[in-house]
Design a protein around this motif. Sequence first.
Motif, mmCIF file in Angstrom:
data_model
loop_
_atom_site.group_PDB
_atom_site.id
_atom_site.type_symbol
_atom_site.label_atom_id
_atom_site.label_comp_id
_atom_site.label_asym_id
_atom_site.label_seq_id
_atom_site.Cartn_x
_atom_site.Cartn_y
_atom_site.Cartn_z
ATOM 1 N N UNK A 133 -19.868 4.834 3.351
ATOM 2 C CA UNK A 133 -19.526 6.158 2.845
ATOM 3 C C UNK A 133 -18.097 6.152 2.328
ATOM 4 N N UNK A 134 -17.766 7.182 1.555
ATOM 5 C CA UNK A 134 -16.481 7.195 0.853
ATOM 6 C C UNK A 134 -15.604 8.393 1.210
ATOM 7 N N UNK A 135 -16.029 9.226 2.141
ATOM 8 C CA UNK A 135 -15.261 10.431 2.459
ATOM 9 C C UNK A 135 -13.865 10.108 2.982
ATOM 10 N N UNK A 136 -13.710 8.954 3.647
ATOM 11 C CA UNK A 136 -12.412 8.594 4.231
ATOM 12 C C UNK A 136 -11.701 7.495 3.441
ATOM 13 N N UNK A 137 -12.099 7.266 2.213
ATOM 14 C CA UNK A 137 -11.489 6.185 1.430
ATOM 15 C C UNK A 137 -10.008 6.470 1.219
ATOM 16 N N UNK A 138 -9.158 5.537 1.661
ATOM 17 C CA UNK A 138 -7.704 5.729 1.540
ATOM 18 C C UNK A 138 -6.974 4.396 1.492
ATOM 19 N N UNK A 139 -7.606 3.355 0.950
ATOM 20 C CA UNK A 139 -7.012 2.021 0.905
ATOM 21 C C UNK A 139 -5.997 1.901 -0.231
ATOM 22 N N UNK A 140 -4.993 1.031 -0.093
ATOM 23 C CA UNK A 140 -4.070 0.778 -1.205
ATOM 24 C C UNK A 140 -4.821 0.168 -2.395
ATOM 25 N N UNK A 141 -4.542 0.665 -3.584
ATOM 26 C CA UNK A 141 -5.192 0.118 -4.783
ATOM 27 C C UNK A 141 -4.170 -0.359 -5.812
ATOM 28 N N UNK A 142 -2.877 -0.218 -5.518
ATOM 29 C CA UNK A 142 -1.826 -0.702 -6.406
ATOM 30 C C UNK A 142 -0.847 -1.551 -5.599
#
Length: 524
Positions: free
Chosen positions: A224-233
């Motif tokens: 699931x994606x509701x808690x997605x908060x990973x670094x992407x940059x």
Amino acid sequence: MRNLVIVLGDQLDEAASAFDGFDPAQDAVWMAEVAEESTHVWSSQPRTALFLAAMRAFAQALRERGWPLHYQHLDDAQAAPSLAEALARDVRALQPQALVMTAPGDWRVLQALRGLAKALGLPLDLRDDRHFFATVREFAAHTKGRKQLRMEYFYREQRARHRVLLDDAGQPLGGQWNFDAENREAFGPQGPGLVPPAPRFAPDARTAGVLALVRNRFASHPGQLDDFAWPVTRAQALQALDDFIEHRLPQFGLWQDAMWPGEPFLWHSLLASSLNLKLITPHEVVAKAEAAHRAGHVPLAAAEGFIRQILGWREYVRGIYWTQMPDYAERNALDAQAELPAWYWTGEVGMACLRDAIGQTLRHGYAHHIQRLMVTGLYALLLGVRPQRVHEWYLAVYVDAVEWVELPNTLGMSQFADGTLPDGRPAPFGAMASKPYIASGQYIQRMSGGAACQGCRFKPAQRTGPDACPYTALYWDFLLRHEARFAKHPRLALQVKNLARVDEAERKVIRLQAEAWKAGGSGL
């Protein structure tokens, strides 16, 4: 066009070797989002979303540098389904004189791109990956002539070569190379206490668009994606690194093997995804950890334990992968043939510890190393699941999973599937581990202060009967199945000797319970 520079989804480094000599006037960069990378294993929604969001952020950084970029989006109307098809189409349109790339981290991808370049009649300039401390050639040189491989010996060589945590005389700080014995504390019944919050990176508009795309395109995929908060940059990854060094590394060593339900992160670094996407380098991670110790902020045992994971284990795993593929992927030293239980993909299982570990995995795309090795991995090992099925699950569900690092950790460390000699005969030790990491349910109970077993109907101390903990019963079944193989093993023989206390009637009950669990019965 002179060179078309290929950048894969786990090569998001503007200083990569592929860009050496890049000339915007006559070269261009090529990137592609393709469905195949989410479907060759049933990639979870968090994993797919992280790769796509990070790729799009990196593409924007290249555009801001003014570099020509040819980029296929997953939702383009004419998007090709595979990397090879997308590249072949664009090569025919762009007509470059050569293809250039940093060596990939996946054997399958490397073979596909080599084959494609040959079919297209183009030279493929494959360059060393400078992201790592050691090249594959250097690792191969380390292994030459050794009858037995051990990460510890390689790690010490790396420490000495790169002068990490050494005194002025070139000796290890604290008088010893390894402080692992000081890094195995378990939580008591009171639990971990106040845990520093993990850094969270709220999705911007670009990442929010990726999340919407993944929810729609891969709706049937796990997670699931509701808690997605990973670094992407890179900027976010550097912020995550600083946060770990400041708030969690000082306590990391002491509690790195502990677990507590409802606490997915504890004092772990959460940097593996950023490292494996190449948003940050292991060199800067190790340097910051060492500097924090030398400044008096981090105990030596914590700094050394963390640095060993980066400078030792991570580099060693990569060397094993590239010097032993492709046959490594098919090893099955224990002849495990059971199927992976379907509830690994849902978390709907009666065992409290597994329900917690798999639930957080599907929610965050993450579990810390002790959960991977001694909860999800241990159960599959004891059950006798075919290691390739376990590998596919780990590669699919974790945001930091790239095959070069995930495959040896799963087959070798977790499942002891690489314990074979070159001719296929059993070997006492594997390339990744000197013994199978087996334990009963009492280990999980102990390392969680009992909390992981609270509310679970199974009893860790019982190996037979309706309330027997599956881990405990399967632990004894594992010893029964492999009694002959490990009877004289230097690290496992004492555990095997305990079988003398189990009479034939109880052995039969243990075997019957194990077979029922393999079939998915017993209310699991």
